[in-house]
Design a protein around this motif. Structure first.
Motif, PDB file in Angstrom:
ATOM      1  N   LEU A 150     -59.354 -31.375  41.475  1.00 18.97           N
ATOM      2  CA  LEU A 150     -59.647 -30.399  41.060  1.00 18.97           C
ATOM      3  C   LEU A 150     -58.792 -30.301  39.592  1.00 18.97           C
ATOM      4  O   LEU A 150     -59.342 -29.867  38.427  1.00 18.97           O
ATOM      5  N   LEU A 151     -57.557 -30.339  39.681  1.00 15.98           N
ATOM      6  CA  LEU A 151     -56.466 -30.149  38.368  1.00 15.98           C
ATOM      7  C   LEU A 151     -56.883 -31.260  37.472  1.00 15.98           C
ATOM      8  O   LEU A 151     -56.808 -30.817  36.428  1.00 15.98           O
ATOM      9  N   THR A 200     -59.739 -32.637  36.802  1.00 15.66           N
ATOM     10  CA  THR A 200     -61.093 -32.482  36.392  1.00 15.66           C
ATOM     11  C   THR A 200     -60.604 -31.093  35.386  1.00 15.66           C
ATOM     12  O   THR A 200     -61.423 -31.092  34.202  1.00 15.66           O
ATOM     13  N   LEU A 201     -60.058 -29.911  35.823  1.00 16.53           N
ATOM     14  CA  LEU A 201     -59.882 -28.868  35.067  1.00 16.53           C
ATOM     15  C   LEU A 201     -59.040 -29.235  33.810  1.00 16.53           C
ATOM     16  O   LEU A 201     -59.299 -28.741  32.891  1.00 16.53           O
ATOM     17  N   PHE A 202     -58.194 -29.946  33.743  1.00 17.40           N
ATOM     18  CA  PHE A 202     -57.235 -30.517  32.772  1.00 17.40           C
ATOM     19  C   PHE A 202     -58.051 -31.124  31.640  1.00 17.40           C
ATOM     20  O   PHE A 202     -58.185 -30.824  30.610  1.00 17.40           O
ATOM     21  N   ILE A 262     -61.473 -30.657  31.328  1.00 24.02           N
ATOM     22  CA  ILE A 262     -62.567 -29.747  30.553  1.00 24.02           C
ATOM     23  C   ILE A 262     -61.649 -28.786  29.843  1.00 24.02           C
ATOM     24  O   ILE A 262     -62.194 -27.998  28.743  1.00 24.02           O
ATOM     25  N   GLN A 263     -60.575 -28.340  30.345  1.00 21.99           N
ATOM     26  CA  GLN A 263     -59.970 -27.126  29.659  1.00 21.99           C
ATOM     27  C   GLN A 263     -58.783 -27.531  28.510  1.00 21.99           C
ATOM     28  O   GLN A 263     -58.625 -26.907  27.415  1.00 21.99           O
ATOM     29  N   VAL A 264     -58.297 -28.577  28.538  1.00 21.07           N
ATOM     30  CA  VAL A 264     -57.354 -29.033  27.832  1.00 21.07           C
ATOM     31  C   VAL A 264     -57.779 -30.030  26.956  1.00 21.07           C
ATOM     32  O   VAL A 264     -57.555 -30.091  25.721  1.00 21.07           O
TER      33      VAL A 264
END
Lengths: 611, 420
Positions: free
Chosen positions: A24-25, A27-29, A31-33
């Motif tokens: 999750l982290l 993937t989140l990194f 798309i977010q960063v």
């Protein structure tokens, strides 16, 4: 406790939880960063830039009469990507178009951009717009944009004013101020003063939700910009005179250009056939434009600026002035005229029957051809070679503003042609021509062509006794007088002031003389000076030409009148010039019989006689 | 026993602290998702934040009673509670209110109740009770069947609603059986079946067949040291190939069209940001646009202006991602990791098998919710509509998660009293 032997299996859970969290982290990194495209998408989602259209500047005449104003119109805009659950039929029903058109317009909008808003239907009526506004929420992706449309209360001066239409593609490409379907001055003053009239568009960034409902301004309006209204323009045109000139030219082809000699301000500029400028606004523009474009009489063609005719006999004035300046003739010089001028058995310039010989004043009064053939020959032959003599003559001619662009504030123009040495060298071979070869120049024929506005300017230069101010159409912008040296500094002709007296007296005799070529057009109380001309027209009846200014001293108006296929200058052009002058100087007409003759005259069918 | 002890004696304050942090953070995001300048007061019972406050308040009352009850209550009444829940699950199929094509809710006037949420408590208690019998081992087939039946019965009833998301959550309780000693082969088969399912759908049957053969070969190699390596390898090969062949049937005939769409989206087989993929795309835009530090509390635009569906329930993580950025994601995932790791640690320290099984059950259920929920908002998993525990708006889920957790906290506090 027996199953506590499986206690090590807790490690599986730790592993499962940690790897899941890691997936999750990561993937989140990503798309977010790392990935920026989501931020852009978010802005496209919620921020809508709404253009605030400035009001286009008004246009007035020299007396403050409103010529061009604005009326409200609404454009239906569409952002194809935002269309959702569209009830096509309901929308078509409101805006009164059929399904095929709807599909066509939508396709066009999609071709431009599916993300950006573009025009769907231009200039819909106020009633339809009001109806649509109420139900707009049913059609996400669509919105109404208020804009202004031109209106011409005086229904006159279409060629001068020009028209406004959507910005053409080539402008769109090079000037990123404009967006698809923006207004743009296509011709006339609307075009030459586009940047002044248009103002500056403002932008308002709105935040809106998924239903396209506005949620107020973005970032408290920090990035918004206000629209700046276009500036008003005051033209030099006298609209009363302009309208009168249009009436006189009804059912005739040709043009009238009137100039105030002391300033170079254009008082009227008529090209006929003309049309109501209101024909080129809104949705009727396109059919009207196509109809006029196909019309054989070419109403869209601005003859006053673009037509190039031989000046004919009016040009004798220039030759007379050059002759005086070059000391090859003087007031008393007389030339014999034997129904024309003969050089050899082959070369002859004919003339009408008149008493002979004539002096200079009489030659102007009666427009003797032979007089000017002799004068022109003397001017050219004063120098050792024809080339030197011709070049000297040509420079004098150019100083009257002929043979070159006027470089003024008009949207259009033509340089005309005063043939160069090269021109004749190409035609006859170097050294293969002499003054007699190009003798038609003496009477304003041969390869010499000028536009009506150049003729009017030439007349103004004579009226001013030796100088002119570049003719221009705009007097004030935003209430301030133009202080442009192009228009305020006098351009000198190469002729000394003293030489004008005789020529001007000759021009007066054109009206007052016993044999004056325009004596029927004379005015009782106004000292008026003029010169007839007839331009040979290989396609049909000759063009009737007249230039005139008045009053003789301290002239207030100088004009050139061209009537195509009007025959002799004295038939049509001279009375028109005289009526114009009287109207402008006194505001009334004394010779109503002549006026009626002109107003009712119809020369439009003479075209049939051609060939 | 130590009757006069405080209700709060021996409870694990770490878990309680994490729980409260989650409630607070969750509520802030629900408030923000509903926040809109110029609208009515968000603290009234007409608005989600107001209602959620009510659910939080009532949860606390529940929790007080849970802690008040004797720990023995849960072991004693576990089957009874299970039976009650099964009864409610049957009942909802008959008198339930149909919302969005599923009969999952009891309509109680102002409120709706989702029995599948509370059934988690019943199933966990019954499973714990059953597995805590002395000398019970999961090697025996009848034990395995009974244990699976306890989990399977509610799954069956929930699938009848139908509610695939909740069914998957119950199915995840299989992991608890693994901790309690069921053979590792079952887990491996489950894992392989899921992998083959995905491979078959993502690529095609032929490639999946090759993968199956490779797996069987690997299996045979691993068994080589044993005497009989051919038979089990061959058996698993046939089983695997059969499964791969039947994936098409499972996928096309057992799944509903919207399930298929969601799976196809994740596998990249369809790319449709206006239709089936709209929600996922908007959800990713919301989270992605948050950047590192987020747009700030109440300043999110995507969730607030309803670009994201279900923005305070199943897609609450979008608001977190948008307004708090990657930092917010890190905090949320960190809180869950702390909670889950703590649960496993506490479960392992239980003296009673009942408490341990229950603890693992709580951890598994919370994990499944947490992973599937966040994974679906960022496109790692297909969209499966289940809430994010303690964050998502909703009374039934908040109550049931709170009860689930606090029964364990009570059991843990009670562990010293058990002599078994």
């Amino acid at each position: 406790m027996s199953r506590n032997k499986f206690t090590h299996r807790r490690v599986f859970f730790y592993f499962l939880f940690s790897t899941s969290a890691l997936v999750l982290l990561v993937t989140l990194f990503s798309i977010q960063v790392i990935n920026d495209s989501y931020k852009l998408s978010a802005e496209n989602n919620v921020i809508k830039a709404v253009t605030i259209y400035p009001e286009r500047g008004y246009i007035f005449d020299r007396d403050g009469v409103l010529l061009v104003t604005n009326q409200r119109a609404y454009d239906l805009m569409v952002t194809p990507r935002q269309i959702k659950n569209l009830d096509t039929l309901a929308l078509c029903d409101i805006i009164k178009i059929n399904k095929e058109h709807f599909d066509k317009y939508l396709k066009r909008a999609k071709r431009y951009s599916s993300r950006k808003a573009s025009l769907f239907l231009k200039e819909i009526s106020k009633q339809t717009a009001a109806q649509l506004q109420e139900r707009l929420y049913e059609f996400p992706g669509f919105y109404l944009q208020e804009r202004t449309m031109r209106e011409y209360p005086e229904k006159s001066a279409a060629h001068i004013l020009g028209y406004v239409s959507q910005v053409p593609d080539y402008i769109l490409k090079k000037d990123n101020y404009y967006k698809l379907k923006d207004n743009y001055g296509i011709s006339g003053v609307e075009s030459s003063y586009e940047k002044v009239l248009r103002g500056v568009q403002g932008i308002k960034y709105l935040v809106r939700d998924v239903w396209n409902k506005s949620k107020g301004s973005f970032a408290d309006g920090k990035y918004d910009s206000l629209a700046v209204n276009g500036k008003d323009i005051e033209l030099s045109i006298d609209i009363q005179l302009q309208k009168y000139a249009e009436q006189l030219m009804l059912n005739k082809k040709g043009s009238i250009v009137a100039i105030e000699p002391s300033t170079g301000e254009i008082l009227s500029l008529v090209s006929s056939p003309y049309f109501d400028p209101n024909a080129l606004i809104g949705r009727s523009r396109s059919p009207n434009f196509n109809r006029m474009y196909k019309d054989d009489n070419k109403p869209l063609f601005d003859r006053s600026l673009l037509a190039e005719y031989p000046p004919g006999s009016t040009f004798k004035l220039v030759n007379a002035l050059i002759g005086l300046q070059e000391d090859v003739i003087f007031d008393g010089t007389r030339f014999k005229c034997d129904e024309g001028w003969r050089f050899s058995s082959k070369l002859k310039i004919g003339c009408h029957v008149h008493r002979s010989p004539l002096n200079l004043i009489e030659s102007i009064e009666q427009s003797c051809n032979a007089y000017y053939c002799n004068t022109f020959r003397r001017i050219v032959e004063k120098y050792p070679t024809a080339e030197e003599g011709y070049e000297n003559w040509r420079n004098h001619v150019l100083s009257f503003g002929l043979g070159k662009f006027l470089n003024n504030d008009l949207y259009n123009g033509r340089p005309g042609r005063v043939p160069t040495l090269d021109f004749y060298n190409r035609q006859y071979g170097k050294g293969g021509w002499k003054a007699p070869t190009v003798i038609s120049l003496a009477i304003g024929q041969d390869a010499l062509v000028v536009s009506p506005i150049q003729m009017a300017n030439m007349c103004a230069a004579i009226a001013n006794r030796g100088h002119y101010y570049t003719p221009h159409i705009v007097r004030k912008v935003d209430g301030l007088s133009l202080n442009d040296s192009t228009y305020t500094i006098a351009k000198l002709t190469s002729i000394d002031k003293k030489h004008f007296t005789t020529v001007v007296n000759g021009m007066e005799r054109v009206f007052t003389g016993k044999h004056g070529t325009a004596k029927t057009a004379r005015l009782k109380d106004i000292e008026i000076c003029g010169k007839t001309g007839t331009a040979e027209n290989p396609h049909g009846a000759d063009h009737s030409i007249f230039i005139a200014f008045a009053p003789k001293d301290n002239p207030q108006i100088a004009l050139a009148v061209y009537v195509e296929n009007g025959g002799w200058g004295s038939t049509w052009a001279a009375p028109i010039a005289s009526l114009m002058i009287e109207k402008y100087l006194t505001g009334k007409i004394s010779n109503t019989k002549q006026e009626a003759f002109i107003l009712n005259g119809n020369l439009m069918n003479t075209e049939d006689a051609k060939e | 026993m130590r009757k006069n002890k405080s209700v709060f004696a021996n409870i694990d304050w770490f878990l309680v602290f994490i729980y409260l942090l989650m409630l607070l953070f969750g509520w802030l995001n629900i408030y923000s998702a509903n926040y809109d300048e110029g609208t009515f007061d968000l603290f009234t019972m007409q608005a989600e934040p107001g209602k959620q406050l009510f659910w939080i308040g009532t949860s606390c009352i529940w929790l007080f009673f849970i802690l008040l009850l004797d720990g023995k209550f849960y072991t004693t009444f576990s089957y009874f509670i299970y039976a009650l829940m099964i009864f409610l699950l049957i009942g909802v199929l008959i008198v339930g209110k149909e919302i969005g094509g599923a009969r999952s809710w009891y309509d109680l006037g102002n409120f709706s109740l989702q029995p599948s949420e509370f059934a988690k408590v019943g199933v966990l208690l019954a499973l714990s009770k059953y597995l805590s019998q002395l000398n019970l081992t999961l090697d025996k087939l009848d034990t395995q069947i009974k244990a699976l039946a306890i989990i399977g019965l509610p799954i069956l009833l929930i699938l009848l609603q139908p509610d695939a998301g909740s069914a998957i959550v119950f199915a995840s309780l299989f992991l608890v059986l693994f901790r309690e000693g069921i053979h590792v082969v079952y887990l491996a088969i489950l894992g392989l079946a899921i992998s083959l399912f995905v491979v078959t759908l993502k690529f095609e049957v032929n490639i999946a067949m090759i993968v199956t053969i490779l797996f069987a070969g690997l299996f045979a190699y691993l068994l080589k040291k044993g005497k009989n390596s051919i038979k089990p390898a061959l058996f698993s090969l046939i089983l695997g190939l059969g499964f791969v062949q039947s994936v098409g049937y499972l996928y096309n005939d057992l799944l509903r069209p919207h399930h298929r769409n969601r799976i196809d989206l994740i596998l990249g087989k369809i790319d449709d940001i206006h239709g089936a993929g709209y929600n996922l795309n908007q959800s990713k835009i919301a989270i992605g646009s948050g950047g590192v530090f987020g747009k700030g509390f109440l300043d999110g635009t995507q969730t607030k202006f309803n670009f994201v569906p279900e923005q305070s329930t199943d897609f609450i993580f979008c608001t977190i991602g948008e307004e708090w950025g990657f930092v917010g994601s890190l905090i949320t995932i960190g809180l869950f990791m702390a909670l889950l790791f703590r649960l496993i640690i506490l479960a392992e320290r239980q003296r009673s098998a009942f408490s341990r099984v229950y603890g693992y059950g709580v951890a598994t259920i919370l994990f499944t919710h947490f992973f599937i929920n966040i994974a679906m908002t960022i496109g790692v998993m297909p969209v499966i509509g289940i809430p994010l525990p303690f964050f998502s708006y909703g009374g039934s889920s908040l109550w049931s998660f709170s009860i689930l957790l606090f029964i364990f906290i009570k059991l843990d506090a009670y562990r010293m009293d058990i002599l078994r």
